[in-house]
Scaffold this active site. Structure first.
Site, PDB file in Angstrom:
ATOM      1  N   GLY A 249       0.781  -1.234   0.000  1.00  0.00           N
ATOM      2  CA  GLY A 249       0.000   0.000   0.000  1.00  0.00           C
ATOM      3  C   GLY A 249       0.804   1.270   0.000  1.00  0.00           C
ATOM      4  N   GLU A 291       4.289  -6.336   1.318  1.00  0.00           N
ATOM      5  CA  GLU A 291       3.799  -6.672  -0.028  1.00  0.00           C
ATOM      6  C   GLU A 291       3.679  -5.459  -0.935  1.00  0.00           C
ATOM      7  OE1 GLU A 291       0.256  -8.391   1.335  1.00  0.00           O
ATOM      8  OE2 GLU A 291       1.079 -10.394   1.505  1.00  0.00           O
ATOM      9  N   GLY A 293       3.318  -3.494  -4.204  1.00  0.00           N
ATOM     10  CA  GLY A 293       2.912  -3.783  -5.581  1.00  0.00           C
ATOM     11  C   GLY A 293       3.173  -2.548  -6.416  1.00  0.00           C
ATOM     12  N   ARG A 331      -8.396   3.298 -14.682  1.00  0.00           N
ATOM     13  CA  ARG A 331      -8.258   3.907 -13.358  1.00  0.00           C
ATOM     14  C   ARG A 331      -8.912   5.290 -13.251  1.00  0.00           C
ATOM     15  NH1 ARG A 331      -4.183   5.030 -10.861  1.00  0.00           N
ATOM     16  NH2 ARG A 331      -4.825   4.299  -8.813  1.00  0.00           N
ATOM     17  N   TYR A 335     -11.580   5.428 -10.421  1.00  0.00           N
ATOM     18  CA  TYR A 335     -11.174   6.157  -9.203  1.00  0.00           C
ATOM     19  C   TYR A 335     -10.908   7.640  -9.450  1.00  0.00           C
ATOM     20  CZ  TYR A 335      -9.300   1.346  -8.661  1.00  0.00           C
ATOM     21  OH  TYR A 335      -9.106  -0.014  -8.665  1.00  0.00           O
ATOM     22  N   CYS A 362     -16.948   3.304 -26.700  1.00  0.00           N
ATOM     23  CA  CYS A 362     -18.285   3.879 -26.831  1.00  0.00           C
ATOM     24  C   CYS A 362     -18.866   4.072 -25.448  1.00  0.00           C
ATOM     25  CB  CYS A 362     -19.155   2.953 -27.655  1.00  0.00           C
ATOM     26  SG  CYS A 362     -18.499   2.773 -29.292  1.00  0.00           S
ATOM     27  N   GLU A 363     -18.388   5.082 -24.776  1.00  0.00           N
ATOM     28  CA  GLU A 363     -18.703   5.281 -23.374  1.00  0.00           C
ATOM     29  C   GLU A 363     -18.236   6.693 -23.026  1.00  0.00           C
ATOM     30  OE1 GLU A 363     -19.292   2.049 -21.581  1.00  0.00           O
ATOM     31  OE2 GLU A 363     -19.478   3.029 -19.652  1.00  0.00           O
ATOM     32  N   TYR A 391      -1.518  -1.597 -12.049  1.00  0.00           N
ATOM     33  CA  TYR A 391      -2.981  -1.629 -12.177  1.00  0.00           C
ATOM     34  C   TYR A 391      -3.483  -1.029 -13.485  1.00  0.00           C
ATOM     35  CZ  TYR A 391      -2.339  -2.727  -7.261  1.00  0.00           C
ATOM     36  OH  TYR A 391      -1.917  -3.304  -6.088  1.00  0.00           O
TER      37      TYR A 391
HETATM   38  N1  LLP Z   1      -1.290  -6.927  -0.246  1.00  0.00           N
HETATM   39  C1  LLP Z   1      -2.621  -7.081  -0.287  1.00  0.00           C
HETATM   40  C2  LLP Z   1      -3.250  -8.073   0.576  1.00  0.00           C
HETATM   41  C3  LLP Z   1      -3.389  -6.312  -1.182  1.00  0.00           C
HETATM   42  O1  LLP Z   1      -4.693  -6.471  -1.217  1.00  0.00           O
HETATM   43  C4  LLP Z   1      -2.752  -5.374  -2.027  1.00  0.00           C
HETATM   44  C5  LLP Z   1      -3.509  -4.568  -2.977  1.00  0.00           C
HETATM   45  C6  LLP Z   1      -1.357  -5.248  -1.939  1.00  0.00           C
HETATM   46  C7  LLP Z   1      -0.661  -6.030  -1.037  1.00  0.00           C
HETATM   47  C8  LLP Z   1      -0.570  -4.307  -2.811  1.00  0.00           C
HETATM   48  O2  LLP Z   1      -0.912  -2.989  -2.640  1.00  0.00           O
HETATM   49  P1  LLP Z   1      -0.006  -1.861  -3.336  1.00  0.00           P
HETATM   50  O3  LLP Z   1       1.351  -1.925  -2.717  1.00  0.00           O
HETATM   51  O4  LLP Z   1       0.036  -2.164  -4.782  1.00  0.00           O
HETATM   52  O5  LLP Z   1      -0.740  -0.605  -3.060  1.00  0.00           O
HETATM   53  N2  LLP Z   1      -6.705  -1.345  -8.333  1.00  0.00           N
HETATM   54  C9  LLP Z   1      -6.381  -0.354  -7.318  1.00  0.00           C
HETATM   55  C10 LLP Z   1      -5.495  -0.928  -6.248  1.00  0.00           C
HETATM   56  C11 LLP Z   1      -6.061  -2.156  -5.572  1.00  0.00           C
HETATM   57  C12 LLP Z   1      -5.129  -2.732  -4.561  1.00  0.00           C
HETATM   58  C13 LLP Z   1      -5.597  -4.069  -4.128  1.00  0.00           C
HETATM   59  N3  LLP Z   1      -4.759  -4.700  -3.157  1.00  0.00           N
HETATM   60  C14 LLP Z   1      -5.730   0.852  -8.010  1.00  0.00           C
HETATM   61  O6  LLP Z   1      -5.595   0.845  -9.228  1.00  0.00           O
HETATM   62  O7  LLP Z   1      -5.391   1.822  -7.349  1.00  0.00           O
END
Ligand code: LLP
Length: 432
Positions: A249, A291, A293, A331, A335, A362-363, A391
Site C-alpha cells: 500500500g 507486499e 505492488g 483507473r 477512481y 463507446c462510453e 494496475y
Molecule cells: N497486499 C494485499 C493483501 C493487497 O490487497 C494489495 C492490494 C497489496 C498487497 C498491494 O498494494 P499496493 O502496494 O500495490 O498498493 N486497483 C487499485 C489498487 C487495488 C489494490 C488491491 N490490493 C488501483 O488501481 O489503485
C-alpha cells in the site's frame, strides 16, 4: 521534473524512459503500448530488500504484489531480486509457476478463493495461504487432508485502522470484505479454529490496510495493533505467532507535487514500532513480510498513445482522442485517478494547453484525464501517460473487442517485448 527517475528529455526534446526515446518506441512497437523500465523496477525491489536488512536485521521478506502487474518476465525479475510473490488467483499462481518461480515463495491471498484454486495451491506447494475466513479454513483443511499435506497459513486480520485513501482501496477497517475483525471476536475465533483444525499449521497473522497511502502513521499503528493481537492471542490460547504480514500500500508519485515517504523511512519507523511493541509485551520478534505492488512497478511504467481527432467545443473544453482508453487504463473511470500527460516529442516545452484526454470506447466516461495540462498537441502526436506501470495492464479489458497493448521492457536504451500485442484472433479464440 518528472514523476520518476527513469524519465528524462533527450536532445531532440523527446521524452525518454530508461534511456529509450518514447517517440522511437512508438514507431517501433506501435501504439497503444505500455513501456516499463527494468532498471527502475530492480532499483525499487532492492530498496525494499535493503530496508528490511537495515532496519529489521533481514528477518523478513518483501513479496511483490503481482496483481499490480503480472506476467512471466516480471515474476522472473522480482524473484531474481530476492522477493517472493503475493498471488491472488489460480491465474497468478500459474503465471508464477510457468516462469519457474519456486512455489514456496508464493503467498496466496483472496477473500473467496475457490476450492479448485485452493487445491491447486496445496498440490503445487504454495508457501503460505493467507486464510480470510472460517469457511475457507474448513475448505482448505478438507483439501489439504485429502492431498495428505499440511497447509501453512497466516490468518488475515482487520486491524481496525482507517487509512485515508480512496474508498475502494481501503481494507483495514471493520466494514471490509477482507479478513477477520479483532473487535468483534471473529479474529480470536479464527485463531482457535486454526489451531484446532486438521492439516492446518498456523504460522501467524497478516494485515493490509489499503493502497496508495502516503502517511507512515497508519502503518506504524497497524504494526502496534498486530503486536497487541499476538500478545492477546498468546494470553488467551498459548499460541505465539512466528510470522507477521504487514501488507503493501505504499504510495507513489502520480503527479509531480505528490510527495510519498521514502520506503526506507517506512521500514525504519515500522520496524522500530514493532520492536518496541514486542519488547513491551515480551514477545519474540516475528518474521515479517511486506507486499509492495504499486511501489515496485507503478512509476517504472508509462503508456504511449497516438492522438487522433482533436475536438474543441468553444467555451467548454478540448477533447483529444487517443487510440486507447479505459480498456488499457480503467483507473480514471474507476477512481478519477490523477496522471501526468506529456506530448512525447515536445517533452521539454512548457505545458500551455489544457485538454481532456479521451479514450476510444463507446462510453462517455472513457477518459484518461480531464482538464489536464499538456504541451501543444495535434493529430498524429504521441502522448505519454506517466506512472501507469501498476494496475493498468493488470486491469485491462477487451471492452469493445479492442486488443490489449503489448508491454515493452526497456533497459539502458534497449527495448524488448515481454507481453505481445493481442491480435483479433486472440479476441475470438474462445468463441465457439
Ligand atoms: N497486499 C494485499 C493483501 C493487497 O490487497 C494489495 C492490494 C497489496 C498487497 C498491494 O498494494 P499496493 O502496494 O500495490 O498498493 N486497483 C487499485 C489498487 C487495488 C489494490 C488491491 N490490493 C488501483 O488501481 O489503485
Amino acid at each position: 521534473m518528472f514523476v520518476s527517475d527513469c524519465l528524462s528529455v533527450n536532445e531532440q526534446g523527446h521524452l525518454t524512459i530508461g534511456g529509450a526515446d518514447t517517440v522511437e518506441l512508438a514507431a517501433q512497437f506501435g501504439t497503444p503500448c505500455y513501456v516499463m523500465d527494468e532498471a527502475q523496477i530492480r532499483q525499487n525491489c532492492r530498496a525494499f530488500v535493503r530496508s528490511i536488512q537495515e532496519h529489521y536485521d533481514g528477518n523478513g521478506v518483501a513479496n511483490y504484489a503481482s496483481k499490480a502487474f503480472c506476467c512471466k518476465e516480471m515474476c522472473r525479475i522480482v524473484t531474481g531480486e530476492g522477493l517472493g510473490l503475493d498471488v491472488v488467483s489460480g491465474g497468478e499462481i500459474y503465471t508464477a509457476l510457468s516462469a519457474g518461480v519456486d512455489p514456496a515463495k508464493l503467498n496466496f491471498h483472496g477473500n473467496n478463493k475457490t476450492p479448485d484454486e485452493l487445491k491447486y495451491a496445496v498440490e503445487s506447494g504454495v508457501g503460505r495461504i493467507i486464510v480470510d475466513n472460517l469457511y475457507e479454513l474448513e475448505t482448505l483443511s478438507r483439501i489439504a487432508s485429502a492431498c495428505g499435506k499440511t497447509a501453512d497459513v497466516l490468518l488475515r486480520i482487520k486491524p481496525g485502522i482507517d487509512a485515508h485513501t480512496h474508498d475502494f482501496i481501503r481494507t483495514g477497517q471493520i466494514d471490509s470484505k477482507f479478513g477477520l475483525a479483532i473487535e468483534t471476536g471473529e479474529a480470536l475465533e479464527g485463531v482457535k479454529a486454526a489451531l484446532n483444525t486438521e492439516s492446518i499449521c498456523l504460522k501467524g497473522y497478516h494485515c493490509h490496510i489499503g493502497s496508495q497511502i502516503f502517511d507512515v502513521d497508519p502503518f506504524e499503528h497497524a504494526a502496534q495493533v498486530m503486536a497487541d493481537f499476538i500478545a492477546q492471542m498468546k494470553a488467551e490460547t498459548g499460541y505465539e505467532a512466528e510470522e507477521l504480514g504487514l501488507g503493501g500500500g505504499f504510495g507513489i508519485k502520480y503527479r509531480s507535487h505528490d510527495d510519498p515517504p521514502a520506503y526506507e523511512d517506512y521500514m525504519a519507523r515500522v520496524a522500530a514500532a514493532l520492536k518496541e511493541a514486542c519488547a513491551a509485551r515480551q514477545l519474540a520478534l516475528p518474521f515479517i513480510s511486506i507486499e509492495p505492488g504499486r511501489s515496485i512497478i507503478g512509476s517504472a511504467g508509462l503508456t504511449l498513445y497516438t492522438v487522433g481527432a482533436v475536438k474543441t467545443i468553444p467555451g467548454v473544453r478540448t477533447y483529444v482522442s487517443i487510440d486507447g482508453g479505459m480498456g488499457d487504463n480503467p483507473r480514471y473511470i474507476l477512481y478519477q485517478a490523477e496522471y501526468e500527460i506529456v506530448n512525447a516529442a515536445r517533452a521539454g516545452e512548457p505545458k500551455t494547453q489544457t485538454i481532456t484526454l479521451a479514450g476510444r470506447c463507446c462510453e462517455s466516461g472513457d477518459l484518461i484525464q480531464e482538464n489536464a495540462p499538456i504541451q501543444p498537441v495535434e493529430a498524429g502526436d504521441i502522448v505519454a501517460v506517466l506512472s501507469t506501470g501498476a494496475y493498468n495492464y493488470s486491469m485491462a479489458s477487451n471492452y469493445n473487442r479492442i486488443p490489449r497493448p503489448p508491454v515493452v521492457l526497456v533497459n539502458d536504451g534497449q527495448a524488448r517485448v515481454i507481453v505481445r500485442r493481442e491480435t483479433y484472433e486472440d479476441l475470438t479464440k474462445n468463441d465457439i
